[in-house]
Design a protein around this motif. Structure first.
Motif, short mmCIF file in Angstrom:
data_model
loop_
_atom_site.label_atom_id
_atom_site.label_comp_id
_atom_site.label_asym_id
_atom_site.label_seq_id
_atom_site.Cartn_x
_atom_site.Cartn_y
_atom_site.Cartn_z
N LEU A 109 0.86 -1.18 0.00
CA LEU A 109 0.00 0.00 0.00
C LEU A 109 0.89 1.23 0.00
CD1 LEU A 109 -2.75 1.42 0.22
CD2 LEU A 109 -2.53 1.24 2.72
N LEU A 150 -4.99 -1.69 5.94
CA LEU A 150 -5.55 -2.19 4.69
C LEU A 150 -6.20 -3.54 4.94
CD1 LEU A 150 -5.88 -2.05 1.56
CD2 LEU A 150 -3.68 -3.24 1.40
N ILE A 200 -9.51 0.71 3.14
CA ILE A 200 -8.39 1.43 3.75
C ILE A 200 -8.95 2.26 4.90
CG2 ILE A 200 -6.47 3.02 3.38
CD1 ILE A 200 -6.64 2.38 0.40
#
Length: 271
Positions: free
Chosen positions: A191, A208, A249
């Protein structure tokens, strides 16, 4: 239409086992059309060899774009002799050897299952009596990077910004769902969030999650936001044969704190 063509391909590969000669098949990456069908004579005496490919399933295997895959025909055998030649047919390319490496390179513009490219590999083996046999391997090519945007995750970056303001609860969530669930291979997940400014401005932690087909969620990675820096980088892993319906997220921080995300430089990467 695509499902029908894929069924035709699978049927042809099954029919190969009933014929005295192998079939070499290929699929065009963009149109998914059957682009080649040729016959090779079964020559020699005795029984033909048995081609096997280590580590791949008989169905359609998901792989990520722009990665190098290893093809290993070592498990192949010949009951009444030995295998003397291994040939891999990949579209218009031909590779030789018991083990080969191949870089996947395709144009992936969509996350819709029926629009993802399918790549066909044909393994042709020949024994010392001149007998030949073939095995087909099918790979579905998934995008190796999904960029953040206001409307969803996209394989191509879209220039823009997203300003997120933490509510009074101190937690803000971005939820991205796919139109159709995708089966992902075992992989590393990165990420990367590019933001404006080098201060974290009250942002504390980012997580995440992968959203599963049944609605459940699994934590992929989480970490604290550095005090200084214009990017957030986290890494985790996803296990084999997980069907994912999307990603989530989560940002946590002080109430009313802000983060300004540059969408064309922020993504979820797979390798």
């Amino acid at each position: 239409m695509f499902d029908r063509r894929l069924k035709i391909l699978l049927l042809l590969s099954i029919l190969f086992t009933l014929l005295p000669y192998p079939l070499i098949l290929s699929i065009d990456l963009k149109t998914h059309d059957l682009t080649g069908l040729s016959l090779m004579k079964h020559q020699g005496k005795g029984t033909p060899p048995v081609p096997l490919i280590r580590g791949w399933n008989d169905g359609v295997n998901p792989v990520f774009n722009n990665q190098v895959i290893h093809l290993d025909a070592s498990p192949s055998y010949d009951e009444d002799g030995s295998i003397v030649r291994y040939t891999w047919c990949i579209g218009d390319e031909i590779l030789h050897g018991k083990e080969v490496d191949y870089r996947i390179s395709a144009e992936v513009d969509s996350l819709e299952l029926d629009k993802l490219p399918i790549l066909c590999f044909s393994l042709l083996v020949e024994d010392d009596s001149g007998n030949t046999a073939m095995r087909v391997l099918l790979l579905r090519i998934l995008p190796n990077m999904l960029y953040l945007s206001r409307d969803g995750l996209t394989p191509k970056p879209e220039r823009g910004r997203m300003e997120l303001v933490m509510p009074l609860t101190g937690c803000r969530t971005l939820t991205y769902r796919f139109d159709t669930p995708l089966k992902l291979p075992c992989c590393k997940v990165d990420l990367h969030i590019k933001k404006r400014g080098i201060l974290r401005h009250g942002l504390r932690e980012v997580s995440l999650y992968a959203i599963l087909e049944n609605g459940g969620k699994i934590l992929v990675t989480k970490g604290r936001v550095p005090i200084l820096g214009d990017s957030i980088d986290l890494s985790g892993r996803i296990g084999r044969d997980i069907v994912v319906s999307g990603f989530e997220i989560r940002f946590t921080g002080l109430p009313l704190s802000r983060i300004d995300i540059l969408t064309d430089q922020s993504y979820i990467g797979f390798s």
